[in-house]
Design a protein around this motif. Sequence first.
Motif, PDB file in Angstrom:
ATOM      1  N   LYS A  83      36.978  44.431  53.099  1.00 61.01           N
ATOM      2  CA  LYS A  83      37.777  43.413  52.407  1.00 61.01           C
ATOM      3  C   LYS A  83      39.158  43.330  53.042  1.00 61.01           C
ATOM      4  N   SER A  86      43.315  39.364  50.473  1.00 58.78           N
ATOM      5  CA  SER A  86      42.913  38.195  49.676  1.00 58.78           C
ATOM      6  C   SER A  86      41.636  38.476  48.882  1.00 58.78           C
ATOM      7  N   ASP A  87      40.713  39.246  49.461  1.00 60.56           N
ATOM      8  CA  ASP A  87      39.477  39.613  48.759  1.00 60.56           C
ATOM      9  C   ASP A  87      39.771  40.544  47.581  1.00 60.56           C
ATOM     10  N   MET A  89      42.589  40.658  45.956  1.00 64.37           N
ATOM     11  CA  MET A  89      43.311  39.892  44.941  1.00 64.37           C
ATOM     12  C   MET A  89      42.372  39.063  44.074  1.00 64.37           C
ATOM     13  N   THR A  90      41.262  38.609  44.638  1.00 66.19           N
ATOM     14  CA  THR A  90      40.325  37.808  43.850  1.00 66.19           C
ATOM     15  C   THR A  90      39.269  38.647  43.143  1.00 66.19           C
ATOM     16  N   GLY A  91      38.864  39.779  43.745  1.00 66.27           N
ATOM     17  CA  GLY A  91      37.774  40.550  43.153  1.00 66.27           C
ATOM     18  C   GLY A  91      38.092  41.985  42.804  1.00 66.27           C
ATOM     19  N   CYS A  99      39.084  48.528  52.529  1.00 60.70           N
ATOM     20  CA  CYS A  99      40.044  47.433  52.426  1.00 60.70           C
ATOM     21  C   CYS A  99      41.101  47.546  53.520  1.00 60.70           C
ATOM     22  N   GLU A 118      51.703  38.321  41.889  1.00 62.12           N
ATOM     23  CA  GLU A 118      50.537  38.808  42.625  1.00 62.12           C
ATOM     24  C   GLU A 118      50.655  40.314  42.870  1.00 62.12           C
ATOM     25  N   ASN A 121      49.559  41.911  39.827  1.00 60.39           N
ATOM     26  CA  ASN A 121      48.113  41.807  39.769  1.00 60.39           C
ATOM     27  C   ASN A 121      47.459  42.854  40.679  1.00 60.39           C
ATOM     28  N   HIS A 125      44.834  45.823  39.688  1.00 56.99           N
ATOM     29  CA  HIS A 125      43.544  46.088  40.348  1.00 56.99           C
ATOM     30  C   HIS A 125      43.406  47.574  40.673  1.00 56.99           C
TER      31      HIS A 125
END
Length: 179
Positions: A83, A86-87, A89-91, A99, A118, A121, A125
């Motif tokens: 990942k 951006s991956d 952050m979305t999942g 990562c 973000e 966020n 995560h």
Amino acid sequence: MQLKEFQLNAVKKLFEAMETPTRDIILKSPTGSGKTIILTYFMHQYIQSFPKTVFVWLTPGKGSLKEQSKAKMDKYIHASQTKLLSDVMTGGFEENDNCFINWEKLTKRGNNALKDSERTNFLEHIQHALNDGLHFVIIVDESHQNNTIKADEIIQYFHTKKNYSLFRDAERHSKSGSY
């Protein structure tokens, strides 16, 4: 992928180092010796043995190191879960993730690439992954060329179980094990 004997030896020494109380593990090897291949192979093998692991490979901002390292892992380790930021952050983070993240995007205030909301966020995560029983192993890429104090700030977010970090080409940690 077929590793050379010295590369397999380096992977073995990385596994051994993960069992020691040393906080930082340094992988130093000449240019062209396959440090990225050694690390991606190690990551893949480690996740096979310790499946609740998430690797986070932190790169500096210059160039496209995160994409290059991710591309090598995708090319040579076909079953890997890779990942980019951006991956994540979305999942979010998931078991067995690898990562590849530019740490400067996370540390620079006013950086348009990652707004404060973000960044919050992102921290959520991490906390969610920790709550799910995942543990993180951090790789700091090219740390010999950068002031990684800000990368160290990022490392603290992950609450690494034994505070292990792998440093690629590092020369700044004199008390660390070097492989």
